[in-house]
Design an enzyme around this catalytic site. Structure first.
Site, PDB file in Angstrom:
ATOM      1  N   ASP A 173       0.924  -1.295  -0.057  1.00  0.00           N
ATOM      2  CA  ASP A 173      -0.031   0.067  -0.027  1.00  0.00           C
ATOM      3  C   ASP A 173       1.119   1.294   0.057  1.00  0.00           C
ATOM      4  OD1 ASP A 173      -3.076   0.685   0.344  1.00  0.00           O
ATOM      5  OD2 ASP A 173      -1.783   2.037   1.814  1.00  0.00           O
ATOM      6  N   LEU A 174       0.491   2.382  -1.017  1.00  0.00           N
ATOM      7  CA  LEU A 174       1.422   3.332  -0.885  1.00  0.00           C
ATOM      8  C   LEU A 174       0.925   4.282   0.418  1.00  0.00           C
ATOM      9  CD1 LEU A 174       1.370   4.335  -4.781  1.00  0.00           C
ATOM     10  CD2 LEU A 174       2.918   3.072  -3.640  1.00  0.00           C
ATOM     11  N   ASP A 216      -4.597   2.147  -4.741  1.00  0.00           N
ATOM     12  CA  ASP A 216      -3.043   2.232  -4.443  1.00  0.00           C
ATOM     13  C   ASP A 216      -2.593   1.193  -3.709  1.00  0.00           C
ATOM     14  OD1 ASP A 216      -4.438   3.040  -2.066  1.00  0.00           O
ATOM     15  OD2 ASP A 216      -2.480   4.007  -1.383  1.00  0.00           O
TER      16      ASP A 216
END
Length: 293
Positions: A173-174, A216
């Site tokens: 996950d960004l 994302d």
């Protein structure tokens, strides 16, 4: 990386051996030819079928067809060269033949007739292939999509359950991606997602598969144990400061790893890796954590 892979496309070269012997005396059933060419939605199979037909009924040793970036090749690559160009709507087919002897006027007419039968089934197969590709890959990043991920993880776990290797899952996950979109807009967000997908493709091995399954959120199916997945995670973290599309917006990521257990379902494996990813966020982000259960 696996085909599914697979995460990027390049011009394709398809090769076939000319194993059919010339049979100039055999009758050619054009109805049967049409049925054979329309019998598959795999462009390689359609092309190979056409090559076999012309190899049986005409003095043709080899055959090459080029359409945009795709190239199909059948048979041998020496002999008298004969080139035809066929325009079909917006498509230009370039057909190159290698002949053992020059074609007679009757043979030329037969070849033209067979060519006219090839274009439609080959076009149908290519369009079907493109639609299948679009259904499996994320349009923005080129990585596999959620649908393709579900297929691939089921296949990988089934292989592992047959004791044909180990499988680990990495969930990524960004960090603070929502703030990026809020401050700089979705165009900047897309720019970052594309750059991060490129980085993942550089970091993983040929046997691994990468997917974008949400805004994302990315996952990697790693062929191997925890140690193999750790190496991939370490590469990603080390490469991020060197990637201009990510450093421009100070983008980092959190990663979670889980190794599959015997007879484990895909949902459970994902939940374990996802929980480990949140543990990485709680530990300060820009790191990875390993599932402990």
């Amino acid at each position: 990386m696996d085909f599914a892979l697979a995460t990027e496309f390049y011009p394709d070269d398809y090769w076939y051996r000319a194993d059919a012997h010339l049979n100039m005396e055999s009758a050619l059933d054009l109805v049967q030819v049409i049925q054979q060419l329309h019998g598959s939605l795999d462009p390689r199979t359609v092309f190979a079928c056409f090559g076999k037909i012309i190899g049986q009924h005409l003095p043709i040793k080899g055959f090459q067809l080029t359409l945009d970036k795709q190239k199909f090749v059948w048979g041998r690559h020496y002999g008298i060269e004969l080139k035809h160009t066929i325009n079909d709507n917006d498509d230009t087919f370039i057909l190159t033949y290698q002949l053992s002897v020059p074609l007679s006027s009757t043979q030329k007419k037969l070849l033209q007739q067979l060519e006219s039968m090839l274009i439609q089934p080959l076009n149908n197969a290519l369009k079907y292939q493109n639609m299948s590709t679009q259904a499996m890959f994320d349009a923005l990043t080129g990585l596999g999509n959620r649908y393709y991920y579900r297929q691939s993880i089921s296949t990988a776990l089934a292989r592992a359950n047959r004791q044909q290797g180990q499988v680990s899952l990495v969930v990524i996950d960004l960090d603070k991606f929502k703030q990026l979109n809020d401050l700089h807009g979705h165009k900047a967000g897309d720019f970052v997602l594309i750059g991060f997908a490129e980085l993942i493709n550089e970091a993983i091995r040929n046997t691994d598969q990468a997917f974008r399954i949400g805004g994302d959120e990315f996952v990697i199916i790693t062929q191997g144990d925890i140690q193999a997945a750790e190496i991939v995670c370490q590469r990603i973290i080390e490469m991020m400061p060197k990637h201009s599309q990510l450093t421009e917006y100070d983008i980092k990521c959190s990663l979670g790893i889980a190794e599959s257990l015997p007879q484990q379902q895909a949902e459970n494996l994902y939940e374990r890796a996802d929980k480990a990813m949140y543990a990485a966020k709680a530990a300060g982000r820009n790191c990875y954590r390993i599932s402990q259960n």
